[in-house]
Scaffold this motif. Sequence first.
Motif, PDB file in Angstrom:
ATOM      1  N   GLU A 137       6.130   8.048  -0.191  1.00 34.20           N
ATOM      2  CA  GLU A 137       5.787   9.300  -0.449  1.00 34.20           C
ATOM      3  C   GLU A 137       6.904   9.776  -1.724  1.00 34.20           C
ATOM      4  O   GLU A 137       7.199  10.144  -2.225  1.00 34.20           O
ATOM      5  CB  GLU A 137       6.756   9.928   0.753  1.00 34.20           C
ATOM      6  N   GLU A 138       8.184   8.301  -1.504  1.00 29.82           N
ATOM      7  CA  GLU A 138       9.093   8.145  -2.567  1.00 29.82           C
ATOM      8  C   GLU A 138       8.639   7.804  -3.414  1.00 29.82           C
ATOM      9  O   GLU A 138       9.111   8.006  -4.656  1.00 29.82           O
ATOM     10  CB  GLU A 138      10.302   7.380  -1.850  1.00 29.82           C
ATOM     11  N   ILE A 139       7.901   6.969  -3.808  1.00 31.63           N
ATOM     12  CA  ILE A 139       7.096   6.071  -4.671  1.00 31.63           C
ATOM     13  C   ILE A 139       6.587   7.275  -5.943  1.00 31.63           C
ATOM     14  O   ILE A 139       6.898   7.728  -7.008  1.00 31.63           O
ATOM     15  CB  ILE A 139       6.539   4.925  -4.514  1.00 31.63           C
ATOM     16  N   ALA A 140       5.552   8.197  -4.781  1.00 30.83           N
ATOM     17  CA  ALA A 140       5.386   9.255  -5.452  1.00 30.83           C
ATOM     18  C   ALA A 140       5.798  10.347  -5.945  1.00 30.83           C
ATOM     19  O   ALA A 140       5.594  10.888  -7.025  1.00 30.83           O
ATOM     20  CB  ALA A 140       3.869   9.565  -4.309  1.00 30.83           C
ATOM     21  N   ARG A 141       6.672  10.383  -5.309  1.00 27.16           N
ATOM     22  CA  ARG A 141       7.867  11.742  -6.214  1.00 27.16           C
ATOM     23  C   ARG A 141       8.601  10.878  -7.378  1.00 27.16           C
ATOM     24  O   ARG A 141       8.894  11.629  -8.139  1.00 27.16           O
ATOM     25  CB  ARG A 141       9.237  11.795  -4.606  1.00 27.16           C
ATOM     26  N   VAL A 142       8.874  10.014  -7.317  1.00 30.81           N
ATOM     27  CA  VAL A 142       9.921   8.982  -8.439  1.00 30.81           C
ATOM     28  C   VAL A 142       9.196   9.239  -9.598  1.00 30.81           C
ATOM     29  O   VAL A 142       9.410   8.628 -10.971  1.00 30.81           O
ATOM     30  CB  VAL A 142      10.248   8.135  -8.224  1.00 30.81           C
ATOM     31  N   LEU A 143       7.488   8.671  -9.223  1.00 32.96           N
ATOM     32  CA  LEU A 143       6.527   8.335 -10.320  1.00 32.96           C
ATOM     33  C   LEU A 143       6.252   9.853 -11.344  1.00 32.96           C
ATOM     34  O   LEU A 143       5.973  11.172 -10.490  1.00 32.96           O
ATOM     35  CB  LEU A 143       5.017   7.467 -10.245  1.00 32.96           C
ATOM     36  N   ARG A 144       6.104   9.487 -13.082  1.00 29.15           N
ATOM     37  CA  ARG A 144       5.999  10.917 -13.732  1.00 29.15           C
ATOM     38  C   ARG A 144       4.500  10.967 -13.321  1.00 29.15           C
ATOM     39  O   ARG A 144       3.581   9.903 -12.909  1.00 29.15           O
ATOM     40  CB  ARG A 144       5.821  10.329 -14.779  1.00 29.15           C
ATOM     41  N   PRO A 145       3.637  12.089 -13.533  1.00 29.93           N
ATOM     42  CA  PRO A 145       2.366  12.252 -13.804  1.00 29.93           C
ATOM     43  C   PRO A 145       1.438  10.833 -14.369  1.00 29.93           C
ATOM     44  O   PRO A 145       1.958  10.597 -15.480  1.00 29.93           O
ATOM     45  CB  PRO A 145       2.056  14.010 -14.109  1.00 29.93           C
ATOM     46  N   GLY A 146       0.403  10.978 -13.681  1.00 27.56           N
ATOM     47  CA  GLY A 146      -0.113   9.407 -14.428  1.00 27.56           C
ATOM     48  C   GLY A 146       0.059   7.928 -14.369  1.00 27.56           C
ATOM     49  O   GLY A 146       0.230   7.281 -14.360  1.00 27.56           O
ATOM     50  N   GLY A 147       1.591   8.012 -13.997  1.00 23.66           N
ATOM     51  CA  GLY A 147       2.776   6.263 -13.887  1.00 23.66           C
ATOM     52  C   GLY A 147       1.718   6.046 -12.311  1.00 23.66           C
ATOM     53  O   GLY A 147       0.925   6.277 -11.497  1.00 23.66           O
ATOM     54  N   ALA A 148       2.018   4.795 -12.398  1.00 19.14           N
ATOM     55  CA  ALA A 148       1.444   3.856 -11.422  1.00 19.14           C
ATOM     56  C   ALA A 148       2.403   2.957 -10.893  1.00 19.14           C
ATOM     57  O   ALA A 148       3.525   3.049 -11.410  1.00 19.14           O
ATOM     58  CB  ALA A 148       0.625   2.859 -12.463  1.00 19.14           C
ATOM     59  N   TYR A 149       2.212   2.829  -9.547  1.00 23.47           N
ATOM     60  CA  TYR A 149       2.578   1.302  -9.246  1.00 23.47           C
ATOM     61  C   TYR A 149       2.085   0.667  -8.484  1.00 23.47           C
ATOM     62  O   TYR A 149       1.112   0.080  -8.508  1.00 23.47           O
ATOM     63  CB  TYR A 149       3.275   2.061  -6.984  1.00 23.47           C
ATOM     64  N   LEU A 150       2.454  -0.778  -9.313  1.00 25.38           N
ATOM     65  CA  LEU A 150       2.245  -1.738  -8.644  1.00 25.38           C
ATOM     66  C   LEU A 150       2.931  -3.245  -8.631  1.00 25.38           C
ATOM     67  O   LEU A 150       3.803  -3.465  -9.154  1.00 25.38           O
ATOM     68  CB  LEU A 150       2.134  -2.045 -10.507  1.00 25.38           C
ATOM     69  N   ALA A 151       2.687  -3.904  -7.509  1.00 26.43           N
ATOM     70  CA  ALA A 151       2.709  -5.057  -7.004  1.00 26.43           C
ATOM     71  C   ALA A 151       2.128  -5.788  -6.397  1.00 26.43           C
ATOM     72  O   ALA A 151       0.834  -5.135  -6.050  1.00 26.43           O
ATOM     73  CB  ALA A 151       3.383  -3.654  -5.985  1.00 26.43           C
TER      74      ALA A 151
END
Length: 263
Positions: A137-151
Amino acid sequence: MSYTPSGSPDAQRSFDDLVAEAAAVPVAGWDFSWLEGRATEQRPSWGYQRTMSERLAHVDAALDIQTGGGEVLAGARRLPRTMVATESWPPNVAKATKLLHPLGAVVVADPDEPPLPFADEAFDLVTSRHPATVWWEEIARVLRPGGAYLAQHVGPASAFELVEYFLGPQPEEVRRRRHPDDERREAEAAGLGVVDLRAETLRMEFSDVGAVIYFLRKVIWMVPGFSVEQYRERLRELHERIRADGPFVAHSSRFLIEARKPV
């Protein structure tokens, strides 16, 4: 298959010498070069650092969570204009700061618990290599719309041949932790869409007991509370086993995950 001990010089050293050396070497940071010639691990086919580096080169603001000593992030070809890294362990914070500040990255001491100390929609990209915890939820919160989490995450029952050598058989619920299917569900529950998910099992070899000690001192969650004193007899048995039969073999579990925030 028989094993000839002469093929591994360190395996021929005395148990006490190997233990003393491995117990004294510093373990700060996420650099495993001390294990060169003493342990090996196959690398995932996707090449996480290369993939991360390519993504960082095309964004304006990025966050690297649980950066360790900053070694993986420092290997990127080019960092974005705004580059932030978080880390919780004080020795790693100091090491990452020394390594990353000259490259233009800010290192933030963070306890790895929510909330992340950043505003909503602050980053185009969030990355992490082997995070101990993932707060979707925190990762989603700090991402801009269209942004990605890569891990790249550690998968279920990773190196459990080694874990269970010291701790004994683990229950199924423990062996299943960090399963990629569970991570997918949690990412989607936080409002992210998983666009890539790949898993691999990779061979590990430890050629002497010192390599095992160093690994367990550094990756502290594998055998919680590990110490040479507590496990000295099991370590001695492992030393004799390696001398007689060759490297101790385990298998790591890794998966690549990419999740995007809707526009």
